[in-house]
Design an enzyme around this catalytic site. Structure first.
Site, PDB file in Angstrom:
ATOM      1  N   HIS A 134       0.986  -1.466  -0.050  1.00 59.31           N
ATOM      2  CA  HIS A 134       0.174  -0.164   0.012  1.00 59.31           C
ATOM      3  C   HIS A 134       1.285   1.591  -0.038  1.00 59.31           C
ATOM      4  CE1 HIS A 134      -2.524   2.926   1.719  1.00 59.31           C
ATOM      5  NE2 HIS A 134      -4.052   2.419   1.205  1.00 59.31           N
ATOM      6  N   ASP A 211       3.318  -4.863   8.029  1.00 60.87           N
ATOM      7  CA  ASP A 211       1.846  -3.582   7.908  1.00 60.87           C
ATOM      8  C   ASP A 211       0.687  -4.795   8.525  1.00 60.87           C
ATOM      9  OD1 ASP A 211      -0.291  -2.346   6.643  1.00 60.87           O
ATOM     10  OD2 ASP A 211       0.421  -1.457   5.029  1.00 60.87           O
ATOM     11  N   GLN A 214      -4.504  -5.115   7.049  1.00 61.92           N
ATOM     12  CA  GLN A 214      -5.288  -5.732   6.722  1.00 61.92           C
ATOM     13  C   GLN A 214      -5.228  -7.344   7.438  1.00 61.92           C
ATOM     14  OE1 GLN A 214      -7.610  -5.392   4.583  1.00 61.92           O
ATOM     15  NE2 GLN A 214      -6.957  -3.288   3.798  1.00 61.92           N
ATOM     16  N   LYS A 237     -10.298  -0.269  11.515  1.00 60.00           N
ATOM     17  CA  LYS A 237     -10.186  -1.801   9.745  1.00 60.00           C
ATOM     18  C   LYS A 237     -10.540  -3.406  11.064  1.00 60.00           C
ATOM     19  CE  LYS A 237      -6.932   0.180   6.177  1.00 60.00           C
ATOM     20  NZ  LYS A 237      -8.516   0.192   5.207  1.00 60.00           N
ATOM     21  N   CYS A 375      -5.052   2.885  -3.928  1.00 53.62           N
ATOM     22  CA  CYS A 375      -3.649   2.750  -2.737  1.00 53.62           C
ATOM     23  C   CYS A 375      -2.726   2.111  -3.210  1.00 53.62           C
ATOM     24  CB  CYS A 375      -3.400   3.706  -1.061  1.00 53.62           C
ATOM     25  SG  CYS A 375      -5.147   4.629  -1.177  1.00 53.62           S
TER      26      CYS A 375
HETATM   27  N1  7TS Z   1      -1.706  -0.322   4.469  1.00 54.27           N
HETATM   28  C1  7TS Z   1      -2.596  -1.661   4.109  1.00 54.27           C
HETATM   29  C2  7TS Z   1      -2.624  -3.039   3.453  1.00 54.27           C
HETATM   30  C3  7TS Z   1      -3.760  -1.000   3.980  1.00 54.27           C
HETATM   31  O1  7TS Z   1      -4.874  -1.680   3.202  1.00 54.27           O
HETATM   32  C4  7TS Z   1      -3.851   0.534   3.764  1.00 54.27           C
HETATM   33  C5  7TS Z   1      -6.003   1.160   4.035  1.00 54.27           C
HETATM   34  C6  7TS Z   1      -3.211   0.952   5.053  1.00 54.27           C
HETATM   35  C7  7TS Z   1      -2.162   0.487   5.212  1.00 54.27           C
HETATM   36  C8  7TS Z   1      -3.180   2.156   5.300  1.00 54.27           C
HETATM   37  O2  7TS Z   1      -4.473   2.557   6.432  1.00 54.27           O
HETATM   38  P1  7TS Z   1      -4.889   3.817   7.543  1.00 54.27           P
HETATM   39  O3  7TS Z   1      -5.993   3.382   7.940  1.00 54.27           O
HETATM   40  O4  7TS Z   1      -3.844   4.437   8.082  1.00 54.27           O
HETATM   41  O5  7TS Z   1      -5.628   4.283   5.456  1.00 54.27           O
HETATM   42  N2  7TS Z   1      -6.047   0.946   3.319  1.00 54.27           N
HETATM   43  C9  7TS Z   1      -7.301   1.148   2.424  1.00 54.27           C
HETATM   44  C10 7TS Z   1      -8.231   0.103   1.548  1.00 54.27           C
HETATM   45  O6  7TS Z   1      -7.542  -1.157   1.018  1.00 54.27           O
HETATM   46  N3  7TS Z   1      -9.226   1.124   1.490  1.00 54.27           N
HETATM   47  O7  7TS Z   1      -9.073   1.999   1.459  1.00 54.27           O
HETATM   48  C11 7TS Z   1      -8.234   1.855   2.547  1.00 54.27           C
END
Ligand code: 7TS
Length: 418
Positions: A134, A211, A214, A237, A375
């Site tokens: 990501h 990371d 997910q 999430k 992203c």
């Molecule tokens: N890493 C991964 C693998 C992600 O899927 C996401 C967000 C992030 C980092 C960033 O997370 P945040 O909570 O700091 O924004 N992924 C997604 C997505 O797949 N659709 O919207 C956000």
């Protein structure tokens, strides 16, 4: 089920998805006249009643700042915030609650680590990431490399969307100081072999930053067994509030990292000449944190623990297999990402229809998916696509949701044929 995703003991009882689903009030609504089919949990997950009540309860009864005031409400707020930290520690299998830093989310957690390493990396050093990251696990490392003169190296993905271990290994050397990898790809669903990455990173003296955005909502975790040096995830999430997240770091590594932001609560003493910093984790929690968010996240983790992450993972594994067979059997639909070890993320393209149009038609039928590059532009580039449509599962989804998706895709195809 991948071996690393399961603790040795089987779940005590099967997961009752129908009962769990009833705990999520948002899922009971109708959208555009249809029952909501929520298949966008990789973007953010819906919240169970326990989280909504924890948030409201904090603001209704315990609202105060933490770690400072001399009154009952502040004591309750502090106790709730620190209890949430202990829940995160247990959820991750961390050795100590000192290793749990509250942040705004995965993005901030990864930026905190990368900014810390930016001041320690040197020209000639290397940071190794993978081809399925990501943007939030790419850009902070690019910034760290720009600042330090270190070099960013990428272990590529193959046609399936897997990172071949030999490609990963080939790019590791004594120059590698940091390896940063997603546990699960948000664009492809691939589960990376984190324990194998950890063993190889450690063999060359590098730290492994995971990371976990997910994976935390879907797999039972044990950061010590996995060999993670750092592990980041987002509250939102994980069925918790937005604006709260976690950085786990091994204590001696967190102690060695410089502070990320300066301000209240992160200091021991301040004079105009010199400031000394608070102990970990407080050294990394400058200013008033998202107190309600941490407490809400604690409530989410308590719910997950009661449902049992092993049982949830087993349920989602079956549901994912069902979805793969269903979507894989649709004519004119191509699944992007066919890793052998994968989670419930289905990226797909419908022949002749733009992914955004697929998303719009599905939405008109109450089916929530995401369309775009997720992203993860380098992933899209690898597959030669501008975008995909993505359906992502969570514990509250059922086979009926996937049936509705398949039927919706059929309607998309019928509309665009005519
Ligand atoms: N890493 C991964 C693998 C992600 O899927 C996401 C967000 C992030 C980092 C960033 O997370 P945040 O909570 O700091 O924004 N992924 C997604 C997505 O797949 N659709 O919207 C956000």
């Amino acid at each position: 089920m991948p071996a690393e995703s399961l603790a040795s003991a089987p779940p005590a009882a099967a997961f009752d998805a129908a009962a769990a689903r009833r705990e999520f009030p948002a899922l009971a609504q109708r959208v555009h006249g249809h029952p909501l089919v929520y298949l966008d949990s990789a973007a953010t997950a819906q919240k169970p009643r326990a989280v909504l009540e924890a948030l409201a309860g904090f603001y209704r009864e315990d609202c105060a700042n933490i770690h400072r005031s001399a009154h009952a409400l502040s004591e309750r707020a502090t106790a709730g915030y620190e209890a949430a930290r202990r829940q995160v520690q247990q959820f991750l299998g961390a050795a100590s609650e000192r290793e749990i830093v509250f942040t705004r989310g995965t993005t901030e957690s990864l930026n905190l680590v990368a900014a810390g390493y930016a001041s320690r990396l040197e020209p000639g050093d290397e940071v190794l990431i993978t081809g399925l990251e990501h943007h939030s696990n790419i850009v902070p490392w690019q910034l760290a490399c720009e600042r330090s003169g270190a070099r960013l190296v990428v272990a590529p993905i193959d046609e399936r969307g897997e990172v071949p271990l030999e490609e990963f290994e080939r790019r590791l050397s004594a120059r590698t100081k940091v390896v940063a990898a997603a546990h699960i790809s948000n664009a492809l669903g691939t589960i990376n072999p984190i324990a194998e990455f950890a063993a190889r990173a450690h063999a060359v003296g590098a730290v492994l930053v995971v990371d976990g955005a997910q994976s935390a909502p879907h797999l039972p975790l044990d950061v010590q067994a996995l060999g993670c040096d750092f592990f980041a995830f987002s509250g939102h999430k994980n069925f918790g509030p937005t604006g709260i997240g976690v950085l786990y770091g091994r204590a001696e590594l967190l102690e060695a990292l410089p502070p990320y932001q300066g301000g209240g609560d992160m200091i021991r003493s301040v004079t105009f000449e010199k400031t000394t910093y608070n102990d970990i984790p407080y050294k990394f929690e400058a200013g008033t944190p998202h107190i309600a968010g941490a407490i809400g996240l604690g409530a989410a983790l308590a719910a997950l623990t009661a449902w049992d992450m092993r049982a949830i993972a087993a349920y989602e594994h079956e549901l994912t297999a069902y979805g793969l067979e269903l979507l894989g059997g649709l004519r004119g639909v191509r699944l992007i990402g066919t890793a052998r070890r994968r989670a419930g993320v289905f990226s797909f393209v419908v022949e002749g229809v733009h992914p955004h149009d697929v998303g719009t038609v599905l939405d008109s039928r109450g089916i929530a998916v995401r369309a775009g590059h997720h992203c993860a532009q380098p992933v899209m580039e690898r597959f030669g696509l501008p975008a995909t449509t993505r359906a992502s599962l969570a514990l509250y989804n059922t086979r009926a949701d996937l049936d509705a998706l398949a039927e919706g895709i059929g309607r998309v195809q019928a509309m665009f044929r005519s």
